[in-house]
Design an enzyme around this catalytic site. Structure first.
Site, PDB file in Angstrom:
ATOM      1  N   ALA A 104       0.853  -1.193   0.000  1.00 48.86           N
ATOM      2  CA  ALA A 104       0.000   0.000   0.000  1.00 48.86           C
ATOM      3  C   ALA A 104       0.888   1.242   0.000  1.00 48.86           C
ATOM      4  O   ALA A 104       2.080   1.164   0.311  1.00 48.86           O
ATOM      5  CB  ALA A 104      -0.894  -0.012   1.223  1.00 48.86           C
ATOM      6  N   GLY A 121      -0.247  -5.419   0.340  1.00 53.02           N
ATOM      7  CA  GLY A 121      -1.333  -5.361  -0.640  1.00 53.02           C
ATOM      8  C   GLY A 121      -0.949  -6.020  -1.957  1.00 53.02           C
ATOM      9  O   GLY A 121      -1.806  -6.553  -2.669  1.00 53.02           O
ATOM     10  N   GLU A 154      -1.565  -9.572  -1.415  1.00 58.21           N
ATOM     11  CA  GLU A 154      -3.019  -9.743  -1.270  1.00 58.21           C
ATOM     12  C   GLU A 154      -3.694  -9.725  -2.645  1.00 58.21           C
ATOM     13  O   GLU A 154      -4.664 -10.431  -2.883  1.00 58.21           O
ATOM     14  CB  GLU A 154      -3.584  -8.649  -0.359  1.00 58.21           C
ATOM     15  CG  GLU A 154      -3.170  -8.864   1.101  1.00 58.21           C
ATOM     16  CD  GLU A 154      -3.588  -7.726   2.002  1.00 58.21           C
ATOM     17  OE1 GLU A 154      -2.970  -6.644   1.879  1.00 58.21           O
ATOM     18  OE2 GLU A 154      -4.506  -7.893   2.801  1.00 58.21           O
ATOM     19  N   GLU A 190       2.868  -6.206   7.112  1.00 54.98           N
ATOM     20  CA  GLU A 190       2.084  -5.155   7.776  1.00 54.98           C
ATOM     21  C   GLU A 190       2.361  -5.039   9.269  1.00 54.98           C
ATOM     22  O   GLU A 190       2.331  -3.932   9.827  1.00 54.98           O
ATOM     23  CB  GLU A 190       0.581  -5.382   7.561  1.00 54.98           C
ATOM     24  CG  GLU A 190       0.088  -5.064   6.159  1.00 54.98           C
ATOM     25  CD  GLU A 190       0.249  -6.201   5.159  1.00 54.98           C
ATOM     26  OE1 GLU A 190       0.971  -7.168   5.453  1.00 54.98           O
ATOM     27  OE2 GLU A 190      -0.344  -6.108   4.075  1.00 54.98           O
TER      28      GLU A 190
END
Ligand SMILES: NC(=O)c1ccc[n+]([C@@H]2O[C@H](COP(=O)([O-])OP(=O)(O)OC[C@H]3O[C@@H](n4cnc5c(N)ncnc54)[C@H](O)[C@@H]3O)[C@@H](O)[C@H]2O)c1
Length: 715
Positions: free
Chosen positions: A69, A117, A120, A140
């Site tokens: 992210a 992300g 993900e 994270e």
């Protein structure tokens, strides 16, 4: 073209297959900023609406896949309410779900790093093919968070509870072999075969050779394990995670709890639980501090690279002194590729310096980190010598002889005569003014401080100290050399103690006053260790060396008599007078025995209490919070003074220097962040509460103004 955005495009390939490509405009890497997430959703909608597509591969046009992210967007986002943050997660998840729900098979080609992300995203497709050059992970937790784009939901459904807990809660970055073994990816291939492998996999799905729908269904349903086994698996993992993360890092354990909570739910329900949990951790002070650290680190990297542009190349280095520091500097320089001449006045010292380097390398060989050939190469890049014969070709000299002004000045003046014109001289002094040392030199502009921390190979910080006459070029070259040695340089201006020791000694001062007033040093150590310090102040003094500490305290008292000269006798002075120098001679505040592994083990020594009795008040119990406040306030205030006096040039530099130089608890983000977390106004009130303890506790006028104006150090 089926979809064309600024970060995502979808174009048709052959046989009804399309390629979704990530290529964020104007950036060197792909990341999930708001725009990329929005475009991903729009691209999915366009593909769904098309009707003719049979399959999709996902690729990246950069050398990375997706680094995660966009953390620079977090600051603002995470100041909103938990509901808003959870809403943001769910909205983002619509894009990932839309990819997962496409009416055809999907395969990601992971060409480079896929983190957070990025991974993900890969998990949202049916299959993943990974290049041997790529790495992936869910880091994270290192930001005090856990995955919020469906990672906690998809991971356990793809790889099982045990693996998912490891990937999510430990936050590691993994190589292809591990990703394949754990089932995070379905195949690993050479980089040049990646695209074809992804295409052939999607074709097999289209041809019905692989049942991609069954694979996808597993991600949409509750976890397969029966409830009892699930509970057991999570409980075992929780205990382990708790032990590894420790009480100061709540995110990993929260992640496990969230995974347990949504294990029995279908995807969409589970994502709601993830979003709520994510919003909770995102608003903790720990997440705020850890995200702040990441951003600070970016600032430091940018500043260092600006300096590097002005640096002169360093092809050959030299170090004067083969002691604890000189030996460490030689090892570090050589192992990072800069050959170094190591000069001492004693043969025995040179032998010791070389044997230290050999020991460090042998350890790495035994751990499989370097091979024998590299060990030989590093050792041959250190040239021990007793004379200046080789100094004509040296680009930088680091002086690390004994801590004595006269000796240092005479050694520096000598070496200046031996080197070529533009050679930079840098002193590793811990306390002596760089401007003062420069007085002995013909060319003070070529001279700076280069303060390493002990042990050199482990401690990441190097303070580069600018004396009154140091040139930009000297600072720049030293910064670049520190970077080349794998260190993080912070440029500071000259003053007693420079930055790090200047703020450390007021903390010791606060500790000394606690003992004077009857606190038990062991209790203080325990409280400060629970606060997050790697070791409490008494233990830290023992490790630094009581003699070194007492000497440095004298220098600090001379430099800042108004604050750092005390009218009581300090317990550390009593230790010093009794030749209790700490770990180095086996006894200080604590006694040190050697454990089975040959490492020093600290044990309690009643004699310490007897010895310090004449200088301390009768034993008294203090609340934990009072101990914390009385030690932390002087350190925080001294850092504020350093910032105001321009000793350090930014809030980021100031906080990072403490974390990297003295192990300030990272999850608190540094001393200025710590003040912010209390609130400047509340912090000033706290200082005033302890005003009786003297000037170490007196806030500056500017800090009072900040309090009055409702300001903070970080915006
Ligand atoms: N030890 C630490 O924790 C630490 C941390 C940061 C900075 N420093 C600073 O680093 C410097 C060195 O400290 P150390 O702990 O390595 O000391 P040390 O006593 O282990 O080593 C000093 C070495 O310098 C050599 N030496 C003395 N005069 C010399 C000369 N004229 N030419 C060449 N070599 C000479 C000595 O023989 C000895 O080997 C000091 O200025 C100290 O303040 C030390």
């Amino acid at each position: 073209m089926i979809y064309e955005g600024k970060a995502v495009t979808v174009k048709p390939l052959e046989d009804g297959i399309v390629e979704l490509n990530f290529d964020l405009e104007g950036e060197s890497v792909n990341k999930f900023n708001r725009q990329t997430v929005e475009e991903l959703g729009a691209a999915a909608a366009a593909m769904k609406a098309d009707g003719s597509i049979k399959g999709m591969i996902v690729t990246s046009a950069k050398s990375v896949f997706i680094v995660g992210a966009d953390i620079t967007e977090f600051g603002e986002l995470f100041t909103s309410s938990e509901e808003e943050i959870a809403g943001w997660c769910l909205k983002s998840n619509q894009a990932f779900n839309a990819i997962e729900d496409l009416p055809f098979p999907t395969v990601t080609a992971m060409n480079g790093i896929a983190l957070g992300g990025g991974l993900e995203m890969c998990l949202a497709t049916d299959f993943r093919v990974m290049s041997t050059a790529a790495q992936c992970g869910l880091p994270e937790v290192k930001l005090g968070l856990f995955p919020g784009f469906g990672g906690t939901v998809r991971m356990p459904r793809v790889v099982g509870v045990d693996n998912a807990v490891e990937w999510v809660a430990a936050g590691g970055q993994h190589k292809p072999a591990k990703a394949l073994k754990d089932g995070v990816v379905d195949a690993v291939v050479e980089p040049d075969k990646l695209r074809d492998a992804a295409l052939s996999l999607v074709k097999d799905c289209i041809a019905g050779k692989i049942d991609y729908k069954a694979k996808r269904q597993e991600k949409l349903e509750p976890l397969k394990l029966p409830p009892m086994e699930n509970m057991m698996a999570f409980q075992t993992c929780s205990a382990m995670v708790m032990q590894q993360a420790g009480r100061n890092y709540p995110a990993p354990i929260a992640a496990v709890q969230v995974m347990q909570q949504h294990a029995g739910m279908t995807r969409d329900k589970a994502l709601e639980i993830e979003a709520k949990g994510f919003a909770k951790v995102a608003t903790t002070t720990v997440a705020n501090a850890m995200i702040g650290l990441f951003l600070n680190d970016q600032v430091l990297k940018k500043v260092a690279s600006k300096w590097e542009k002005k640096a002169k190349p360093v092809g050959q280095a030299a170090v004067l002194g083969a002691g604890i520091m000189g030996g460490g500097i030689a090892y570090q320089s050589a192992s990072k590729g800069t050959p170094i001449v190591m000069k001492d006045i004693a043969d025995a010292a040179l032998d010791l310096g070389m044997s230290e380097a050999t020991k460090l390398l042998a350890k790495q060989v035994s751990r499989g980190k370097v091979d024998a050939a590299k060990m030989g190469k590093v050792l041959s890049a250190i040239r021990p010598t007793l004379n200046y014969g080789d100094f004509g070709g040296v680009d930088i000299v680091v002086e690390a002889v004994v801590e004595n002004v006269k000796i240092k000045q005479s050694v520096l003046a000598d070496v200046e005569k031996q080197v070529k014109d533009g050679t930079i001289l840098a002193s590793n002094t811990s306390t002596i003014s760089i401007t003062k040392l420069a007085e002995a030199l013909e060319k003070p502009e070529n001279f700076v401080g280069m303060h390493f921390f002990n042990p050199v190979h482990m401690m990441p910080l190097v303070e580069v100290i600018r004396g009154e006459k140091s040139s930009d070029e000297a600072v720049a070259t030293t910064v670049a050399y520190a970077k080349k040695m794998g260190k993080t340089p912070v440029v500071v201006n000259d003053c007693p103690g420079f930055l790090v020791n200047r703020v450390l000694f007021p903390y010791f001062g606060g500790f000394g006053m606690m003992l004077r007033d009857g606190a038990d040093f062991q209790k203080v150590d325990k409280v400060m260790e629970r606060f997050g310090w790697p070791m409490g102040p008494a233990y830290l003094m023992d490790v630094v060396g009581i003699d070194t500490g007492v000497h440095a305290a004298e220098v600090m008292a001379e430099g800042f008599p108004e604050r750092m000269q005390y009218d009581h006798k300090d317990a550390s002075e009593v230790m010093f007078e009794n030749k209790r120098f700490g770990q180095k001679n086996g006894v200080g505040f604590y006694k040190y025995e050697v454990d089975k592994k040959g490492k020093p083990k600290k044990v309690v020594d009643q004699t310490t209490y007897d010895l310090i009795k004449p200088v301390v008040a009768a034993p008294k119990e203090f609340e934990d919070q009072e101990i914390i406040d009385r030690l932390m306030i002087p350190m925080c205030l001294e850092l504020v003074r350093c910032l105001e006096e321009n000793i350090v040039s930014s809030v980021a530099d100031a906080d990072m220097a403490l974390i990297m130089g003295i192990g300030f608890p990272p999850f608190r983000g540094g001393a200025l962040k710590y003040i912010d977390s209390i609130g400047v106004k509340a912090f000033v009130e706290l200082c005033d509460k302890y005003a009786d303890l003297g000037p170490l506790y007196a806030p500056t006028a500017k800090l009072r103004d900040m309090a009055a104006n409702g300001e903070s150090f970080y915006k």
